[in-house]
Design an enzyme around this catalytic site. Structure first.
Site, PDB file in Angstrom:
ATOM      1  N   GLU A  35      34.317  30.908  46.373  1.00  0.00           N
ATOM      2  CA  GLU A  35      33.552  30.035  45.486  1.00  0.00           C
ATOM      3  C   GLU A  35      34.455  28.842  45.175  1.00  0.00           C
ATOM      4  O   GLU A  35      35.602  29.042  44.744  1.00  0.00           O
ATOM      5  CB  GLU A  35      33.185  30.764  44.190  1.00  0.00           C
ATOM      6  CG  GLU A  35      32.341  29.860  43.306  1.00  0.00           C
ATOM      7  CD  GLU A  35      31.926  30.458  41.974  1.00  0.00           C
ATOM      8  OE1 GLU A  35      32.228  31.633  41.702  1.00  0.00           O
ATOM      9  OE2 GLU A  35      31.288  29.710  41.204  1.00  0.00           O
ATOM     10  N   ARG A 260      41.570  44.936  46.293  1.00  0.00           N
ATOM     11  CA  ARG A 260      42.190  43.619  46.112  1.00  0.00           C
ATOM     12  C   ARG A 260      43.705  43.734  46.202  1.00  0.00           C
ATOM     13  O   ARG A 260      44.267  44.776  45.918  1.00  0.00           O
ATOM     14  CB  ARG A 260      41.868  43.080  44.716  1.00  0.00           C
ATOM     15  CG  ARG A 260      40.458  42.699  44.486  1.00  0.00           C
ATOM     16  CD  ARG A 260      40.259  42.388  43.016  1.00  0.00           C
ATOM     17  NE  ARG A 260      40.640  41.015  42.705  1.00  0.00           N
ATOM     18  CZ  ARG A 260      39.796  40.000  42.782  1.00  0.00           C
ATOM     19  NH1 ARG A 260      38.557  40.182  43.153  1.00  0.00           N
ATOM     20  NH2 ARG A 260      40.184  38.780  42.478  1.00  0.00           N
ATOM     21  N   LYS A 270      41.744  33.555  39.490  1.00  0.00           N
ATOM     22  CA  LYS A 270      41.568  32.120  39.272  1.00  0.00           C
ATOM     23  C   LYS A 270      41.470  31.782  37.785  1.00  0.00           C
ATOM     24  O   LYS A 270      41.997  30.782  37.335  1.00  0.00           O
ATOM     25  CB  LYS A 270      40.303  31.631  39.990  1.00  0.00           C
ATOM     26  CG  LYS A 270      40.521  31.374  41.456  1.00  0.00           C
ATOM     27  CD  LYS A 270      39.290  30.777  42.095  1.00  0.00           C
ATOM     28  CE  LYS A 270      38.312  31.859  42.454  1.00  0.00           C
ATOM     29  NZ  LYS A 270      37.254  31.434  43.363  1.00  0.00           N
TER      30      LYS A 270
HETATM   31  P1  ATP Z   1      39.378  35.515  41.344  1.00  0.00           P
HETATM   32  O1  ATP Z   1      39.108  36.873  40.780  1.00  0.00           O
HETATM   33  O2  ATP Z   1      40.795  35.216  41.548  1.00  0.00           O
HETATM   34  O3  ATP Z   1      38.681  34.443  40.613  1.00  0.00           O
HETATM   35  P2  ATP Z   1      37.310  35.636  43.205  1.00  0.00           P
HETATM   36  O4  ATP Z   1      37.052  36.927  43.850  1.00  0.00           O
HETATM   37  O5  ATP Z   1      36.400  35.261  42.106  1.00  0.00           O
HETATM   38  O6  ATP Z   1      38.808  35.557  42.807  1.00  0.00           O
HETATM   39  P3  ATP Z   1      36.239  34.141  45.330  1.00  0.00           P
HETATM   40  O7  ATP Z   1      36.351  32.712  45.617  1.00  0.00           O
HETATM   41  O8  ATP Z   1      34.921  34.671  44.943  1.00  0.00           O
HETATM   42  O9  ATP Z   1      37.307  34.464  44.228  1.00  0.00           O
HETATM   43  O10 ATP Z   1      36.862  34.993  46.512  1.00  0.00           O
HETATM   44  C1  ATP Z   1      36.616  34.790  47.858  1.00  0.00           C
HETATM   45  C2  ATP Z   1      36.929  36.071  48.592  1.00  0.00           C
HETATM   46  O11 ATP Z   1      38.280  36.422  48.398  1.00  0.00           O
HETATM   47  C3  ATP Z   1      36.094  37.219  48.085  1.00  0.00           C
HETATM   48  O12 ATP Z   1      35.564  37.904  49.207  1.00  0.00           O
HETATM   49  C4  ATP Z   1      37.064  38.076  47.336  1.00  0.00           C
HETATM   50  O13 ATP Z   1      36.723  39.419  47.461  1.00  0.00           O
HETATM   51  C5  ATP Z   1      38.383  37.770  48.022  1.00  0.00           C
HETATM   52  N1  ATP Z   1      39.496  37.960  47.102  1.00  0.00           N
HETATM   53  C6  ATP Z   1      39.704  37.344  45.930  1.00  0.00           C
HETATM   54  N2  ATP Z   1      40.814  37.800  45.318  1.00  0.00           N
HETATM   55  C7  ATP Z   1      41.341  38.733  46.151  1.00  0.00           C
HETATM   56  C8  ATP Z   1      42.486  39.577  46.091  1.00  0.00           C
HETATM   57  N3  ATP Z   1      43.326  39.555  45.055  1.00  0.00           N
HETATM   58  N4  ATP Z   1      42.708  40.400  47.130  1.00  0.00           N
HETATM   59  C9  ATP Z   1      41.872  40.427  48.177  1.00  0.00           C
HETATM   60  N5  ATP Z   1      40.785  39.675  48.292  1.00  0.00           N
HETATM   61  C10 ATP Z   1      40.495  38.837  47.295  1.00  0.00           C
HETATM   62 MG    MG Z   2      34.288  35.640  42.669  1.00  0.00          MG
END
Ligand code: ATP
Ligand code: MG
Length: 574
Positions: A35, A260, A270
């Site tokens: 996102e 994760r 984020k």
């Molecule tokens: P955050 O929790 O840091 O805001 P998010 O999951 O909201 O991260 P996205 O932009 O939605 O951020 O993530 C894009 C992809 O990256 C998703 O498929 C998510 O599952 C993966 N992802 C995000 N953080 C991790 C992590 N710590 N380890 C593995 N994959 C991750």
């Molecule tokens: Mg997300």
């Protein structure tokens, strides 16, 4: 550095079985779906590597798709940064995809659900929706608007789309099951009114699809076969499947969840990173102390070291916290092999060589890499005045200290043997200069009489060195888990995470350093030119990583480092 692809994790096995069974005609298509509401961090790298590696391994494709369905928080700068970062990591995504490109089709699918009696416009407000939803232990209640007719729903949804209602007045909800034990299945909202300008579709829309509705349909429209996501989406999988089962999409990707990445001494979210940036606790999203990929890049992390780290930690369903030391060791492995060696003195102590001819400068040769003669040699200049590291002198050295002390002889790397003859102090009693003599017979660093010295120290020529600022970074947080026992991570920041050294003296060849190019400053660590704050007049170097894990050693030391007692022990020759 050999990139080690860890074979055989459970996702790879699932894909292999699908390929063997000729599912999807043996085709493999994955995607990385960020996102664009912030910058990528090292956790995202795990997902990027996993998705691109699976596609690569099975001759498939991997899309970079922006999940841009919430215009309130999404920005073009994030889109640009994410594209740049994925390419920097070494993955070729060709053309990026955008969920917003599917807004028309998503809207069509919403109409399809309404016509089939599987979605309705609900006029409860946000509080009421929450109240009706129930809890983990209590079932929800049907919305009083659940039985609106198809015609009424179509009319209201159309008016939502035309901007006749304010935010929160009406929502479109999937009609599933308010009694489901899975809260995600209790008539989830699939569309809401949002008066925000979208970075790509501008003001075309005032209704936007929710993540759960957008994501599965985007996957299906792109012909994704394996939709890999982190564990928190496990409970969303029934909804993912329900939506795809109830609309006329050409394919039904399989969602597979994995744990994760978590790393100690940092935070990977984020939202939390944003707080550090907004509260100005760091200098920005690309602060070299942050685990953002932009920050790590600026610090000197190489794409290969990050990919290697992601491969080594593997993929599983079990949550774990990985040691920051492992990440650093992947980085050191790469840099040890590939970084050119140079000399820089970060805490300078002036040395005058009293028997060296006044006004003379000579050029010596130094190896660019001790184990890689093919990387050649460089010229370093030498004169009567040089700088050495303050730490490399002790007035009253203990037995095992093999560097400079009164009357002691050491080798200056690639130059001469020198002996300390006199120590000059200021009024406060601090050592400000050493007077040494050199042995002209030892040019290049060896004595013809076979005489040995135990210490070799680095130095720079005081008359033609580069003045620079050097930034030393340490862990951003004091504790392994900055949020242990529900603490606010902000309270755990390490006040010593940045140390700025002015007036460092570096060998002249570093004037040609390029941003992100990492050098080993001999005996000190790996450093790179800062891509943001450096200028021709005032170069700034970031310490990428120390030579070895000084942290673990220091942490063990009790009491902590004494003033006149350097913690460094005998150096392993790098
Ligand atoms: P955050 O929790 O840091 O805001 P998010 O999951 O909201 O991260 P996205 O932009 O939605 O951020 O993530 C894009 C992809 O990256 C998703 O498929 C998510 O599952 C993966 N992802 C995000 N953080 C991790 C992590 N710590 N380890 C593995 N994959 C991750
Ligand atoms: Mg997300």
């Amino acid at each position: 550095m050999e990139e080690e692809i860890k074979k055989g994790h459970f996702i790879e096995s699932i894909i292999q079985e699908d390929v063997n069974a000729n599912k999807n005609n043996g085709r493999v298509a994955t995607r990385f779906p960020p996102e664009p509401n912030g910058y990528l961090h090292i956790g995202h790298a795990k997902s990027i590597c996993l998705n691109f590696n699976m596609a690569g391994q099975f001759q498939g494709t991997c899309n970079l798709r922006f999940d841009d369905s919430n215009p309130a928080k999404e920005k073009q700068i994030y889109i640009d940064s994410i594209k740049d970062t994925v390419a920097w990591l070494g993955f070729d995504y060709k053309t990026p995809f955008f969920a917003s490109d599917y807004f028309d089709r998503l809207h069509e699918f919403a109409l399809e659900l309404i016509r089939a009696g599987k979605a309705y416009v609900c006029s409860l407000n946000a509080d009421e929706i929450r109240e009706y939803r129930g809890t983990l232990t209590e079932p929800g209640k049907n919305s009083p608007y659940r039985d609106r007719t198809v015609e009424e729903n179509l009319d209201l949804f159309d008016r939502m789309k035309n901007g006749e209602f304010g935010e929160g007045e009406h929502t479109l909800r999937a009609k599933i099951d308010m009694g489901s034990p899975n809260i995600n299945m209790r008539d989830p909202i699939i569309y809401r009114v949002k008066n925000a300008t979208h970075p790509r579709t501008g003001d075309t829309w005032c209704i936007y699809p929710m993540y759960d509705f957008t994501h599965c349909i985007s996957d299906a429209l792109e012909g994704i076969t394996h939709s890999l996501c982190s564990l928190e989406f496990e409970d969303h999988r029934p909804l993912y499947d329900w939506i795809l089962d109830n609309i006329s999409v050409p394919c039904h990707p399989q969602q597979i969840e994995f744990a994760r990445m978590n790393i100690n001494f940092t935070v990977l979210s984020k939202r939390k990173l944003q707080r550090l940036v907004e509260d100005r606790l760091v200098s920005g999203w690309d602060d070299p102390r942050l685990p953002t990929l932009e920050g790590m890049r600026r610090r000197g992390y190489t794409p290969a070291s990050i990919r290697n780290f992601c491969n080594i930690i593997g993929v599983s369903k079990k949550e774990s916290r990985i040691d920051m030391g492992l990440l650093e060791s992947c980085l050191r492995d790469d840099l040890n092999e590939n970084a050119r060696r140079v000399m820089g003195v970060i805490r300078p102590l002036k040395v005058t060589i009293e028997n060296y001819p006044e006004g003379q400068t000579e050029t010596l040769e130094a190896m660019n890499h001790p184990q890689k003669p093919e990387l050649g040699k460089r010229e370093v200049s030498f004169s009567k005045e040089i700088y050495v590291e303050q730490d490399d002198f002790m007035e009253d050295p203990p037995k095992k200290f093999f560097r400079l002390g009164p009357g002691r002889e050491v080798r200056l790397r690639a130059a001469y043997f020198v002996t300390c003859r006199e120590v000059i102090k200021n009024q406060a009693g601090e050592v400000v200069e050493l007077i040494c003599t050199y042995d002209p017979e030892t040019r290049g660093g060896n004595a013809p009489d076979g005489r040995k010295v135990k210490g070799t120290i680095h130095w720079v020529n005081a008359n033609d060195c580069l003045d620079a600022e050097v930034r030393l970074y340490d862990r951003l947080f004091k504790d392994e888990n900055p949020e242990q026992d529900g603490r606010d991570f902000i309270d755990n920041l390490n006040p010593g995470s940045l140390e700025v050294l002015e007036n460092c003296k570096l060998e002249k060849s570093l004037a040609a350093a390029k941003p992100e190019q990492v050098f080993q400053f001999e005996r000190l660590g790996y450093f790179c030119l800062d891509s943001k704050d450096s200028s021709g007049d005032k170069p700034v170097f970031n310490r990428t990583v120390t030579l070895r894990d000084a942290w673990a050693k220091l942490a063990k030391q009790n009491p902590p480092r004494k003033k006149n007692k350097p913690p460094r022990q005998k150096k392993k020759k790098k």
